[in-house]
Design a protein around this motif. Structure first.
Motif, PDB file in Angstrom:
ATOM      1  N   GLY A   9       0.824  -1.208   0.000  1.00 32.40           N
ATOM      2  CA  GLY A   9       0.000   0.000   0.000  1.00 32.40           C
ATOM      3  C   GLY A   9       0.857   1.256   0.000  1.00 32.40           C
ATOM      4  N   ASN A  10       0.287   2.335   0.500  1.00 29.53           N
ATOM      5  CA  ASN A  10       1.001   3.617   0.467  1.00 29.53           C
ATOM      6  C   ASN A  10       2.333   3.564   1.207  1.00 29.53           C
ATOM      7  N   VAL A  11       2.309   3.022   2.425  1.00 32.24           N
ATOM      8  CA  VAL A  11       3.544   3.007   3.221  1.00 32.24           C
ATOM      9  C   VAL A  11       4.538   2.004   2.646  1.00 32.24           C
ATOM     10  N   GLY A  12       4.061   0.801   2.321  1.00 27.35           N
ATOM     11  CA  GLY A  12       4.956  -0.241   1.809  1.00 27.35           C
ATOM     12  C   GLY A  12       5.629   0.179   0.505  1.00 27.35           C
ATOM     13  N   ALA A  13       4.833   0.693  -0.434  1.00 22.92           N
ATOM     14  CA  ALA A  13       5.395   1.069  -1.740  1.00 22.92           C
ATOM     15  C   ALA A  13       6.343   2.269  -1.600  1.00 22.92           C
ATOM     16  N   SER A  14       5.988   3.232  -0.752  1.00 23.73           N
ATOM     17  CA  SER A  14       6.874   4.392  -0.557  1.00 23.73           C
ATOM     18  C   SER A  14       8.191   3.946   0.076  1.00 23.73           C
ATOM     19  N   THR A  15       8.106   2.947   0.959  1.00 21.66           N
ATOM     20  CA  THR A  15       9.330   2.412   1.579  1.00 21.66           C
ATOM     21  C   THR A  15      10.214   1.779   0.511  1.00 21.66           C
ATOM     22  N   CYS A  16       9.595   0.975  -0.361  1.00 20.56           N
ATOM     23  CA  CYS A  16      10.370   0.335  -1.441  1.00 20.56           C
ATOM     24  C   CYS A  16      11.037   1.393  -2.313  1.00 20.56           C
ATOM     25  N   TYR A  17      10.294   2.440  -2.596  1.00 18.48           N
ATOM     26  CA  TYR A  17      10.840   3.501  -3.452  1.00 18.48           C
ATOM     27  C   TYR A  17      12.105   4.099  -2.826  1.00 18.48           C
TER      28      TYR A  17
END
Ligand code: APR
Length: 312
Positions: A9-17
């Motif tokens: 989600g928002n947090v997971g994908a932003s972390t990956c980025y």
């Protein structure tokens, strides 16, 4: 170095980025119950990695087996906060999700360090610890780094000279009972309590506590860029064995005269996870707030234990 992120989600994908942009690790695995979302985000992130000429590779998986040999597993899966919803309201839903994820971590990555992000953070981190049976040094809740960034933001807004180095420290629960420490937060060499009058100090505390809720009001969902930034700092401190002091939620066994709960305190972070729990000198009022927060968490732990008993 391999990091698995559960929840695309928002947090997971932003972390990956950020893991990709900062090249913090070699491999990232993104897992989500919604495979289509995970696939879409991972493809987008693969292209970002190429555009940035990053050495970090990312792939998605619908099979938990692919988290094998992860150095770190970040749990961001769950339901985010909506307006008028406290982090505690999320407890019942998110704890069942955590239970499922932890059983897979135990099976496929028993040596990983777990970073808990799902809310209510301190309760989820407690649940991860109890369900995993991992050492407490390897189960770390990311809350205080974010709250401290929010306090730093509240302080900077009130400074004429924005170039001064600001270091804020927030401990306690990741919620209403957080404890922004005025005497342990600094602008240059001066503590915030010395620099500002009582009224401004109260405003800083208030802004810090409401930092997350304010964003929820605007977005109708919870924040993700600052949480992801805070997660990346924690992961970097572990993988680079930085021995950096960061406020994190950890299970206490007598430190600060608190036992049986996971709550935010300053810890030394290195390759083994939590290497030391730092004992700050707190005044009587600060200690009281910390103890009240711990008591409230114990009440929520009872709810969490009940939900787990009914569902396992
Ligand atoms: N396994 C894997 N992924 C799951 C599961 C599960 N059992 N259940 C839900 N998810 C996924 C959802 O499919 C979704 O993609 O978790 C993701 C959550 O993403 P968002 O709804 O965008 O939530 P986000 O804003 O990322 O917040 C996640 O972090 O900061 C906390 O309070 C926040 O608890 C929330 C969590």
């Amino acid at each position: 170095m391999k990091v698995s992120v559960i929840g695309a989600g928002n947090v997971g994908a932003s972390t990956c980025y950020l893991l990709i942009a900062k090249e913090i690790c070699k491999n990232v695995i993104l897992v989500d119950i919604n495979h289509s979302i995970a696939q879409g985000k991972a493809t987008d992130l693969q292209q970002a990695s190429i555009a940035l000429v990053s050495e970090t590779r990312i792939k998605t998986s619908s099979d938990y087996k692919d988290i094998e040999n992860s150095d770190i597993i970040v749990i961001t899966a769950g339901v985010p906060r909506r307006e008028n919803m406290s982090r505690e309201d999320l407890l019942g839903t998110n704890i069942k999700i955590i239970n499922e994820i932890v059983s897979n971590i135990k099976k496929f990555a028993p040596n990983a360090i777990i970073v808990t992000v799902s809310n209510p953070l301190d309760i989820m981190n407690y649940a991860v610890l109890k369900l995993s049976g991992f050492q407490r040094s390897k189960v770390i809740g990311m809350g205080g780094i974010l709250d401290s960034a929010r306090m730093t933001h509240a302080i900077i807004k009130r400074l004429d000279d924005k170039s001064e180095l600001v270091r804020a420290c927030v401990i306690g629960a990741h919620g209403e009972q957080m404890l922004p420490l005025l005497s342990h937060s600094f602008v240059g060499k001066k503590s915030v309590s010395e620099l500002f009058d009582e009224h401004i100090c109260k405003e800083i505390i208030n802004d810090t506590k409401l930092g997350g809720a304010k964003i929820v009001k605007f977005l109708q969902t919870s924040a993700y860029y600052a949480p992801a930034a805070a997660i990346s700092i924690l992961i970097e401190a572990i993988l680079k064995d930085k021995k950096e002091t960061l406020p994190c939620s950890v299970y206490l066994e007598g430190e600060y005269d608190i036992s049986g709960v996971s709550i935010g305190v300053p810890v030394l972070i290195g390759k083994n996870g939590v290497e030391t729990i730092k004992q700050l000198s707190l005044d009587a009022k600060e200690l009281e707030v910390l103890h009240i927060a711990a008591l409230e968490l114990k009440e929520q732990i009872k709810i969490a234990d009940r939900v787990l008993k009914e569902n396992i």
